[in-house]
Design an enzyme around this catalytic site. Structure first.
Site, PDB file in Angstrom:
ATOM      1  N   CYS A  43       0.853  -1.337   0.022  1.00  0.00           N
ATOM      2  CA  CYS A  43      -0.131   0.032  -0.070  1.00  0.00           C
ATOM      3  C   CYS A  43       0.759   1.394   0.040  1.00  0.00           C
ATOM      4  O   CYS A  43       0.536   2.117  -0.909  1.00  0.00           O
ATOM      5  CB  CYS A  43      -0.909  -0.086   1.309  1.00  0.00           C
ATOM      6  SG  CYS A  43      -1.715   1.748   1.268  1.00  0.00           S
ATOM      7  N   CYS A  48      -1.285   1.729  -2.835  1.00  0.00           N
ATOM      8  CA  CYS A  48      -2.342   2.702  -2.763  1.00  0.00           C
ATOM      9  C   CYS A  48      -1.848   4.186  -2.978  1.00  0.00           C
ATOM     10  O   CYS A  48      -2.359   4.855  -3.559  1.00  0.00           O
ATOM     11  CB  CYS A  48      -3.173   2.731  -1.539  1.00  0.00           C
ATOM     12  SG  CYS A  48      -3.413   1.091  -1.020  1.00  0.00           S
ATOM     13  N   LYS A  51      -0.056   5.338  -5.855  1.00  0.00           N
ATOM     14  CA  LYS A  51      -0.890   5.443  -7.201  1.00  0.00           C
ATOM     15  C   LYS A  51      -1.795   6.582  -6.941  1.00  0.00           C
ATOM     16  O   LYS A  51      -2.051   7.345  -8.006  1.00  0.00           O
ATOM     17  CB  LYS A  51      -1.756   4.127  -6.993  1.00  0.00           C
ATOM     18  CG  LYS A  51      -2.804   4.157  -8.067  1.00  0.00           C
ATOM     19  CD  LYS A  51      -4.056   3.533  -7.763  1.00  0.00           C
ATOM     20  CE  LYS A  51      -4.762   3.800  -6.468  1.00  0.00           C
ATOM     21  NZ  LYS A  51      -5.510   2.592  -6.051  1.00  0.00           N
ATOM     22  N   TYR A 180      -9.222  -3.464 -11.718  1.00  0.00           N
ATOM     23  CA  TYR A 180      -8.832  -1.847 -11.018  1.00  0.00           C
ATOM     24  C   TYR A 180      -7.713  -1.137 -11.210  1.00  0.00           C
ATOM     25  O   TYR A 180      -7.427  -0.050 -11.663  1.00  0.00           O
ATOM     26  CB  TYR A 180      -9.736  -1.746  -9.537  1.00  0.00           C
ATOM     27  CG  TYR A 180      -8.679  -2.075  -8.443  1.00  0.00           C
ATOM     28  CD1 TYR A 180      -7.818  -1.068  -8.031  1.00  0.00           C
ATOM     29  CD2 TYR A 180      -8.564  -3.237  -7.987  1.00  0.00           C
ATOM     30  CE1 TYR A 180      -6.964  -1.161  -6.842  1.00  0.00           C
ATOM     31  CE2 TYR A 180      -7.737  -3.676  -6.771  1.00  0.00           C
ATOM     32  CZ  TYR A 180      -6.830  -2.549  -6.334  1.00  0.00           C
ATOM     33  OH  TYR A 180      -6.044  -2.916  -5.294  1.00  0.00           O
ATOM     34  N   GLU A 184      -7.111   2.081 -13.552  1.00  0.00           N
ATOM     35  CA  GLU A 184      -6.475   3.199 -13.058  1.00  0.00           C
ATOM     36  C   GLU A 184      -5.333   3.653 -13.710  1.00  0.00           C
ATOM     37  O   GLU A 184      -4.963   4.749 -14.025  1.00  0.00           O
ATOM     38  CB  GLU A 184      -6.162   2.988 -11.498  1.00  0.00           C
ATOM     39  CG  GLU A 184      -7.481   2.674 -10.689  1.00  0.00           C
ATOM     40  CD  GLU A 184      -7.080   2.265  -9.196  1.00  0.00           C
ATOM     41  OE1 GLU A 184      -7.980   2.526  -8.227  1.00  0.00           O
ATOM     42  OE2 GLU A 184      -5.983   1.757  -8.907  1.00  0.00           O
ATOM     43  N   HIS A 438     -28.005  20.893  -1.497  1.00  0.00           N
ATOM     44  CA  HIS A 438     -27.993  21.838  -2.655  1.00  0.00           C
ATOM     45  C   HIS A 438     -26.916  22.850  -3.056  1.00  0.00           C
ATOM     46  O   HIS A 438     -26.769  23.654  -2.096  1.00  0.00           O
ATOM     47  CB  HIS A 438     -29.278  21.972  -3.012  1.00  0.00           C
ATOM     48  CG  HIS A 438     -29.648  22.519  -4.230  1.00  0.00           C
ATOM     49  ND1 HIS A 438     -29.572  21.633  -5.471  1.00  0.00           N
ATOM     50  CD2 HIS A 438     -29.955  23.727  -4.618  1.00  0.00           C
ATOM     51  CE1 HIS A 438     -30.019  22.488  -6.443  1.00  0.00           C
ATOM     52  NE2 HIS A 438     -29.855  23.670  -6.277  1.00  0.00           N
ATOM     53  N   GLU A 443     -26.792  14.969  -3.691  1.00  0.00           N
ATOM     54  CA  GLU A 443     -28.011  15.051  -3.523  1.00  0.00           C
ATOM     55  C   GLU A 443     -28.938  13.988  -4.144  1.00  0.00           C
ATOM     56  O   GLU A 443     -29.965  13.734  -3.845  1.00  0.00           O
ATOM     57  CB  GLU A 443     -28.611  16.422  -3.769  1.00  0.00           C
ATOM     58  CG  GLU A 443     -28.632  17.056  -5.168  1.00  0.00           C
ATOM     59  CD  GLU A 443     -28.999  18.403  -5.118  1.00  0.00           C
ATOM     60  OE1 GLU A 443     -30.241  18.873  -4.635  1.00  0.00           O
ATOM     61  OE2 GLU A 443     -28.437  19.231  -5.551  1.00  0.00           O
TER      62      GLU A 443
HETATM   63  C1  LIG Z   1      -0.844  -0.970  -7.746  1.00  0.00           C
HETATM   64  C2  LIG Z   1      -1.766  -1.312  -6.334  1.00  0.00           C
HETATM   65  C3  LIG Z   1      -2.740  -0.384  -6.216  1.00  0.00           C
HETATM   66  C4  LIG Z   1      -3.800  -0.375  -4.885  1.00  0.00           C
HETATM   67  N1  LIG Z   1      -4.666   0.463  -4.704  1.00  0.00           N
HETATM   68  C5  LIG Z   1      -5.333   0.389  -3.420  1.00  0.00           C
HETATM   69  C6  LIG Z   1      -6.279   1.111  -3.165  1.00  0.00           C
HETATM   70  O1  LIG Z   1      -6.430   2.123  -3.579  1.00  0.00           O
HETATM   71  N2  LIG Z   1      -7.087   0.891  -2.187  1.00  0.00           N
HETATM   72  C7  LIG Z   1      -6.863  -0.394  -1.144  1.00  0.00           C
HETATM   73  O2  LIG Z   1      -7.545  -0.555  -0.115  1.00  0.00           O
HETATM   74  N3  LIG Z   1      -6.042  -1.135  -1.491  1.00  0.00           N
HETATM   75  C8  LIG Z   1      -5.142  -0.867  -2.938  1.00  0.00           C
HETATM   76  N4  LIG Z   1      -4.343  -1.967  -2.998  1.00  0.00           N
HETATM   77  C9  LIG Z   1      -4.185  -2.869  -2.297  1.00  0.00           C
HETATM   78  C10 LIG Z   1      -3.351  -3.017  -1.055  1.00  0.00           C
HETATM   79  O3  LIG Z   1      -2.182  -2.465  -1.447  1.00  0.00           O
HETATM   80  C11 LIG Z   1      -3.265  -4.374  -0.255  1.00  0.00           C
HETATM   81  O4  LIG Z   1      -4.561  -4.873  -0.152  1.00  0.00           O
HETATM   82  C12 LIG Z   1      -2.578  -4.457   1.099  1.00  0.00           C
HETATM   83  O5  LIG Z   1      -1.216  -3.778   0.874  1.00  0.00           O
HETATM   84  C13 LIG Z   1      -2.421  -5.444   1.531  1.00  0.00           C
HETATM   85  O6  LIG Z   1      -1.591  -5.592   2.837  1.00  0.00           O
HETATM   86  P1  LIG Z   1      -1.119  -6.719   3.244  1.00  0.00           P
HETATM   87  O7  LIG Z   1      -0.425  -6.423   4.627  1.00  0.00           O
HETATM   88  O8  LIG Z   1      -1.755  -8.017   3.096  1.00  0.00           O
HETATM   89  O9  LIG Z   1       0.327  -7.098   2.359  1.00  0.00           O
HETATM   90  P2  LIG Z   1       1.482  -5.956   2.032  1.00  0.00           P
HETATM   91  O10 LIG Z   1       1.106  -4.538   1.984  1.00  0.00           O
HETATM   92  O11 LIG Z   1       1.503  -6.391   0.555  1.00  0.00           O
HETATM   93  O12 LIG Z   1       2.797  -6.337   2.749  1.00  0.00           O
HETATM   94  C14 LIG Z   1       3.231  -7.578   2.955  1.00  0.00           C
HETATM   95  C15 LIG Z   1       4.779  -7.307   3.096  1.00  0.00           C
HETATM   96  O13 LIG Z   1       5.446  -8.659   3.376  1.00  0.00           O
HETATM   97  C16 LIG Z   1       6.665  -8.509   2.929  1.00  0.00           C
HETATM   98  N5  LIG Z   1       7.099  -9.944   2.557  1.00  0.00           N
HETATM   99  C17 LIG Z   1       6.407 -10.878   1.792  1.00  0.00           C
HETATM  100  N6  LIG Z   1       7.257 -12.216   2.099  1.00  0.00           N
HETATM  101  C18 LIG Z   1       8.064 -12.006   3.052  1.00  0.00           C
HETATM  102  C19 LIG Z   1       9.040 -12.763   3.745  1.00  0.00           C
HETATM  103  N7  LIG Z   1       8.981 -14.191   3.418  1.00  0.00           N
HETATM  104  N8  LIG Z   1       9.608 -12.177   4.530  1.00  0.00           N
HETATM  105  C20 LIG Z   1       9.607 -11.214   4.961  1.00  0.00           C
HETATM  106  N9  LIG Z   1       8.828 -10.190   4.324  1.00  0.00           N
HETATM  107  C21 LIG Z   1       7.888 -10.510   3.345  1.00  0.00           C
HETATM  108  C22 LIG Z   1       6.359  -7.795   1.650  1.00  0.00           C
HETATM  109  O14 LIG Z   1       7.696  -7.224   1.125  1.00  0.00           O
HETATM  110  C23 LIG Z   1       5.671  -6.821   1.991  1.00  0.00           C
HETATM  111  O15 LIG Z   1       6.269  -5.496   2.460  1.00  0.00           O
HETATM  112  C24 LIG Z   1      -3.413  -1.741  -4.143  1.00  0.00           C
HETATM  113  C25 LIG Z   1      -2.320  -2.496  -4.579  1.00  0.00           C
HETATM  114  C26 LIG Z   1      -1.707  -2.307  -5.791  1.00  0.00           C
HETATM  115  C27 LIG Z   1      -0.587  -3.242  -6.084  1.00  0.00           C
END
Ligand SMILES: Cc1cc2nc3c(=O)[nH]c(=O)nc-3n(C[C@H](O)[C@H](O)[C@H](O)COP(=O)(O)OP(=O)(O)OC[C@H]3O[C@@H](n4cnc5c(N)ncnc54)[C@H](O)[C@@H]3O)c2cc1C
Length: 461
Positions: A43, A48, A51, A180, A184, A438, A443
């Site tokens: 994110c 997010c 973006k 999406y 976007e 309004h 609205e």
């Molecule tokens: C281009 C794009 C736009 C988006 N726009 C939106 C939006 O507008 N609104 C919205 O709500 N969501 C959006 N999302 C989705 C949102 O980013 C994710 O849903 C959210 O980040 C998920 O959080 P998470 O904690 O599950 O994983 P992540 O945020 O992906 O975090 C996982 C972390 O784990 C780390 N990792 C992975 N494997 C290992 C390992 N074995 N050891 C150590 N570290 C590891 C990764 O490096 C990463 O930092 C978007 C996603 C993308 C790709």
């Protein structure tokens, strides 16, 4: 307890992992979190936030054009991609530092390394080889771009990860995908001046969204010069002198400067050691969890995109928070995944919550549909050819609003508040009883009186 180095080991410092780590710590747990890339996760680093910054940048182009009808003389604006990317990178670095500080403030130990499971209570930190014994383990490893089938020249295609770091704005870009993220980026690049072709294998963009929303946005995007090619799929990418030659079926070729694939994301489960410890996956590839985010191994939990439930930041955060309250806060907290509002930051924007018309007809005995399409007031003096679309899907038996779908400026902001009303069980009568503000676009949500459609299950069969 004494057996363990920490009470909680979190793998992944993204939205879900960071929230879980700091809440668990605030409940008194000794917490360690491993991050293999950058603190903040998808994110903050490549989702997010960056973006939305690009979306803001892209929207100025219409603002400059629209200003004229309102009496402004705007000299021909110029745009500097490198400056935007540098400014965006600075902001992302600031946020990453803020996340790191937060973890420190909560006394969470951060290790900058990949971590994998060795057994149900042991995590191996790959950078040092250290084995950390943890009473509870949380997998919050998120997801990664899925580039689709191996085609000739696939190595030339970038994903959204690389799109944030392009050294220059492509004059022509082909984006494959209809979700999406594809939509976007198509809107961002087009508004910044790129010639955009969007290729999608299904019949229309934004599968899973309401059909009227999909059709409306497609029209709006095409009106802005984006070429949308559906029911086609890229079958080759060849590097040529000045860019790439992208092959489509029937020997059609498109010449572009960049090719981007936004063809979905897959949960980050590979090489984590899940099989070794017996953590089961669902058919979709996400980690199988119960309502408390517990996996098939009783001391191992998983939250966020790696579980492939609803892949959105606020959902990952809520799941991480609920996990910490349940396991360390003595408060069993399931997460309610119904009626999650969401936005698509296309141009114009989409905000949706609840059932689509199709879903409502499948799930409810009686469905009433209210919808409106209108020219927003701002477009009158600017002369912009654009329309706002709004739809309410109402449960005909109870009168409750079961779905709300908006395409128009600031739809993401609007849908957040509609979400509150729907979470409280608002009915169409409640919407009608609310005084309009309004003159606003919103609205219309409280002044739709005429049913556009009414279905009963018996009549539909
Ligand atoms: C281009 C794009 C736009 C988006 N726009 C939106 C939006 O507008 N609104 C919205 O709500 N969501 C959006 N999302 C989705 C949102 O980013 C994710 O849903 C959210 O980040 C998920 O959080 P998470 O904690 O599950 O994983 P992540 O945020 O992906 O975090 C996982 C972390 O784990 C780390 N990792 C992975 N494997 C290992 C390992 N074995 N050891 C150590 N570290 C590891 C990764 O490096 C990463 O930092 C978007 C996603 C993308 C790709």
């Amino acid at each position: 307890m004494a057996d363990y180095d920490v009470d909680l080991f979190v793998i992944g410092a993204g939205s879900g992992g960071v929230r879980a780590a700091r809440m668990a710590s605030s409940h008194g747990a000794r917490v360690m979190v491993a991050e293999e890339y950058r603190v903040g996760g998808t994110c903050v680093i490549r989702g997010c936030v960056p973006k939305k910054l690009l979306v803001y940048a892209s929207r100025f182009s219409e603002d400059f054009e629209d200003a004229e009808g309102y009496g402004w003389t705007v000299p021909k604006p110029t745009f500097n991609w490198s400056m935007l990317i540098a400014n965006k990178d600075r902001e992302i670095a600031r946020l990453e530092a803020a996340y790191t500080t937060t973890l420190e403030r909560y006394k969470v130990q951060l290790v900058k390394s990949r971590a994998v499971l060795e057994d149900a209570h042991t995590v191996r930190v790959l950078s040092t080889g250290a084995r950390v014994r943890a009473e509870t383990i949380l997998i919050a490893t998120g997801g990664a771009p899925h580039m689709g089938a191996k085609i000739v020249g696939l190595e030339h295609a970038i994903s959204s990860n690389e799109a944030f770091h392009l050294t220059e704005l492509p004059k022509r870009i082909l984006i494959q995908g209809g979700g999406y993220i594809a939509v976007e980026f198509a809107c961002i690049f087009a508004a910044l001046g790129s010639k955009v072709t969007l290729v999608y294998r299904r019949e229309n963009i934004l599968r899973g969204f309401d059909d009227d929303v999909r059709a409306h946005l497609r029209e709006e995007m095409e009106r802005r010069g984006i070429k949308i090619v559906c029911q086609r799929i890229v079958d080759s990418i060849e590097k040529i002198d000045h860019g790439y030659c992208v092959g489509l079926p029937d020997h059609e070729m498109v010449m572009v400067d960049k090719v981007m694939f936004a063809t979905g994301r897959h949960p980050n489960v590979t090489g984590l050691g899940l099989e070794t410890v017996g953590v089961k996956l669902r058919e979709s590839g996400g980690i199988a969890v119960d309502e408390f985010s517990r996996t098939s191994v009783k001391n191992i939990y998983a939250v966020g995109d790696v579980t492939d439930r609803i892949n959105l930041t606020p959902v990952a955060i809520r799941e991480g928070h609920a996990f910490a309250d349940t396991v360390f806060g003595n408060r069993s907290t399931p997460v309610d995944h119904t009626n999650v509002p969401t936005a698509v930051f296309s141009q114009p924007e989409i905000g949706v919550i609840g059932l689509t018309e199709t879903q409502a007809r499948e799930q409810l005995d009686k469905v009433d549909i209210y919808k409106t399409i209108f020219r927003p007031m701002k477009a009158t003096l600017s002369g912009r050819d654009t329309r706002v679309f709004m739809k309410l899907v109402v449960d005909g038996a109870t009168g409750r609003v079961a779905g709300c779908h908006i395409v128009g400026a600031d739809a993401g902001e609007l849908i957040q508040m509609v979400g509150v009303a729907m979470k409280m069980g608002a009915t169409k009568a409640d919407f009608d009883a609310t005084m309009a503000v309004h003159p606003t676009m919103a609205e219309e949500l409280v002044t739709m009186r005429e049913k556009a459609m009414s279905y009963t299950r018996a009549a539909a069969e």
